[in-house]
Design an enzyme around this catalytic site. Structure first.
Site, PDB file in Angstrom:
ATOM      1  N   HIS A  63       0.832  -1.210   0.000  1.00 43.27           N
ATOM      2  CA  HIS A  63       0.000   0.000   0.000  1.00 43.27           C
ATOM      3  C   HIS A  63       0.864   1.257   0.000  1.00 43.27           C
ATOM      4  CE1 HIS A  63      -4.170   1.554   1.236  1.00 43.27           C
ATOM      5  NE2 HIS A  63      -3.449   2.600   0.845  1.00 43.27           N
ATOM      6  N   HIS A  65       1.610   5.087  -2.151  1.00 41.99           N
ATOM      7  CA  HIS A  65       1.214   6.099  -3.140  1.00 41.99           C
ATOM      8  C   HIS A  65       2.480   6.729  -3.721  1.00 41.99           C
ATOM      9  CE1 HIS A  65      -3.071   6.080  -1.901  1.00 41.99           C
ATOM     10  NE2 HIS A  65      -2.541   5.720  -0.736  1.00 41.99           N
ATOM     11  N   HIS A 181     -10.554  -0.034   0.098  1.00 36.10           N
ATOM     12  CA  HIS A 181     -10.600   1.076   1.052  1.00 36.10           C
ATOM     13  C   HIS A 181     -12.047   1.144   1.521  1.00 36.10           C
ATOM     14  CE1 HIS A 181      -9.738   5.467   2.184  1.00 36.10           C
ATOM     15  NE2 HIS A 181     -11.045   5.349   2.331  1.00 36.10           N
ATOM     16  N   ASP A 306       0.861   2.585   3.875  1.00 37.37           N
ATOM     17  CA  ASP A 306       0.013   3.629   3.292  1.00 37.37           C
ATOM     18  C   ASP A 306       0.820   4.917   3.127  1.00 37.37           C
ATOM     19  OD1 ASP A 306      -2.087   5.000   2.170  1.00 37.37           O
ATOM     20  OD2 ASP A 306      -3.324   5.036   3.973  1.00 37.37           O
ATOM     21  N   HIS A 310       2.622  14.307   0.513  1.00 40.76           N
ATOM     22  CA  HIS A 310       2.050  15.554   0.017  1.00 40.76           C
ATOM     23  C   HIS A 310       3.127  16.635   0.089  1.00 40.76           C
ATOM     24  CE1 HIS A 310      -2.101  14.115  -0.131  1.00 40.76           C
ATOM     25  NE2 HIS A 310      -1.906  13.557   1.059  1.00 40.76           N
ATOM     26  N   GLY A 325      -2.847  12.139   4.795  1.00 40.89           N
ATOM     27  CA  GLY A 325      -1.778  11.246   4.363  1.00 40.89           C
ATOM     28  C   GLY A 325      -0.440  11.596   4.980  1.00 40.89           C
TER      29      GLY A 325
END
Length: 425
Positions: A63, A65, A181, A306, A310, A325
């Site tokens: 997981h 990003h 999710h 996760d 940003h 996040g």
């Protein structure tokens, strides 16, 4: 990455999911040639002293990003995979909240082209469950299966029961995994941290635990009905643990993950800073304790970060205004080792199963620290204490709730296919 060669990792503590012992690991090219009490004397390109260090299969994060294509100001494939290698990861699964979303073969190829060009470790992309992650029209599972590690609309829950049923039926027919999710939008009510003691004391809008577990409850029923392989992303509540435990008891094809922050913090640890804001939120002490119990008894299969970077500006607006996040690839091993292994909550072997071996089993990735396997390996110093300093991160993201924590568990070396993806200076 440095070119492949003949490498010996000398005298390290091999830590696997079922055992640990001292041995040499001989690597030839991209494969593990031998794990032996003492490697035979012969010329090697590198002999790396691992005495007193852990030698493990490369960690796997289901997981992550990586933000590219579409949001390169937050992270790129290059920076995200460098951060992963820094944390001991050799495989990460990249989430699909991108622009364009990987909801077609054409859009998937835009992502995989960047991966092939820039990644320093293995990156396995998810495809979306629905077109544009909008929750209405399901994607073409058969067309996307060759490109996707699994299917998820991560960042939002699929609200329609009928749409999720159709998705699970299609996934079951193709032998694919739905990774969900779970979040009921009608139960959010504008919340942005856990609806608990901290929110009440500081005047914040809370996210109810039911918004998570209610959709898990629905999806378990659909998975039982369709026979779909169902993986629950980032669980955070005690009710979620109980539902999944009971579903496993009944034989539902369900697995799940949680994150380091949910296992080591509760809402009373929050501060008025964006680095404590993520979705789902850090919840109560009772939730944390239930998650720990789930890790101990096997209800929870995987620890995943996760990792969600940003920009600094997006995380500078406090709890109410910051983006959801936090980053985690470069602290995950150390947090779990320091907070769960050292106090004896879980064993070293259980930790490596959760972070390296179970993800491979569940998603059918193959590999591991075995003779003949691809040489995806990490070496860790578990003795030296350090302070978490985001300025040292290789990720573009700097927002972590673990800033300032004193931890043990530093990655010294990451090999991906026998090539050096990261080596401490």
């Amino acid at each position: 990455m440095e070119a492949n060669g003949r490498i010996v990792l000398k005298g390290g503590r091999i830590v696997r999911g079922t055992e640990s012992f001292v041995a040499d690991v001989v690597i030839c090219g991209d494969r593990i040639a031998e794990i032996t009490a003492e490697a035979a004397l012969q010329p090697y390109d590198k002999v790396i002293n691992c005495s007193g260090r852990w030698v493990t299969a490369g960690l796997v994060d289901l997981h992550v990003h990586l933000r590219e294509p579409g949001f390169a100001s937050k992270e790129t494939i290059a920076t995200g995979t460098a951060a992963a290698a820094h944390g001991g990861f050799t495989t990460v699964c990249s989430m699909p909240n991108l622009e364009p979303a990987p909801d077609s073969v054409e859009n998937m190829r835009r992502e995989t082209e960047i991966i092939e060009r820039d990644a320093v470790i293995n990156v396995l992309p998810y495809a979306t469950i629905t077109r544009r992650r909008a929750g209405r029209e399901t994607v073409d599972f058969a067309a996307l299966k060759p490109y996707a590690v699994a299917f998820t609309d991560d960042g939002s829950g699929v609200q329609s029961d009928d749409t999720m049923r159709q998705a699970m039926q299609a996934a079951a027919a193709q032998g694919c995994i739905i990774a969900a999710h779970c979040e009921v939008n009608d139960l959010l009510h504008g919340g942005y941290i856990h609806d608990g003691e901290y929110a009440a004391a500081h005047g914040h809008k809370g996210i109810r635990s039911e918004s998570e577990w209610r959709q898990i409850e629905r999806d378990i029923a659909l998975a039982e009905e369709t026979g779909c392989r169902y993986h629950v992303c980032h669980i955070s509540t005690k009710e979620s643990v109980a539902l999944i435990r009971e579903a496993k008891r009944r034989g539902v094809r369900i697995t799940c993950e949680t994150g380091p922050h949910y296992l080591t913090m509760c809402d009373n640890d929050l501060r008025e800073e964006g680095r404590f804001k993520m979705n789902p939120p850090i919840r109560s002490a009772a939730d944390r304790d239930a998650l720990i119990e789930g890790v101990q008894d096997g209800t929870i299969d995987v620890i995943a970060t996760d990792h969600a970077p940003h920009t600094a500006e997006e995380k500078s607006r406090g709890l109410a205004g910051s983006a959801m996040g936090v980053v985690g690839l470069e602290t995950s091993f150390a947090v779990i080792y320091t907070k769960l292994v050292l106090p004896g909550i879980i064993t070293p072997e259980r930790m490596i199963d959760l972070m390296a071996e179970a993800p491979r089993r569940i998603f059918g990735l193959g590999g591991g620290l075995e003779t003949g396997a691809k040489a995806d390996i990490a070496v860790f110093d578990t003795d030296t204490e350090f302070t978490v300093d985001p300025a040292t991160f290789l990720s573009k993201g700097r927002s972590t709730p673990f800033e300032g924590w004193r931890l043990r568990g530093t990655c010294l070396l990451t090999l991906c296919g026998g090539r050096i993806a990261y080596q401490a200076k």
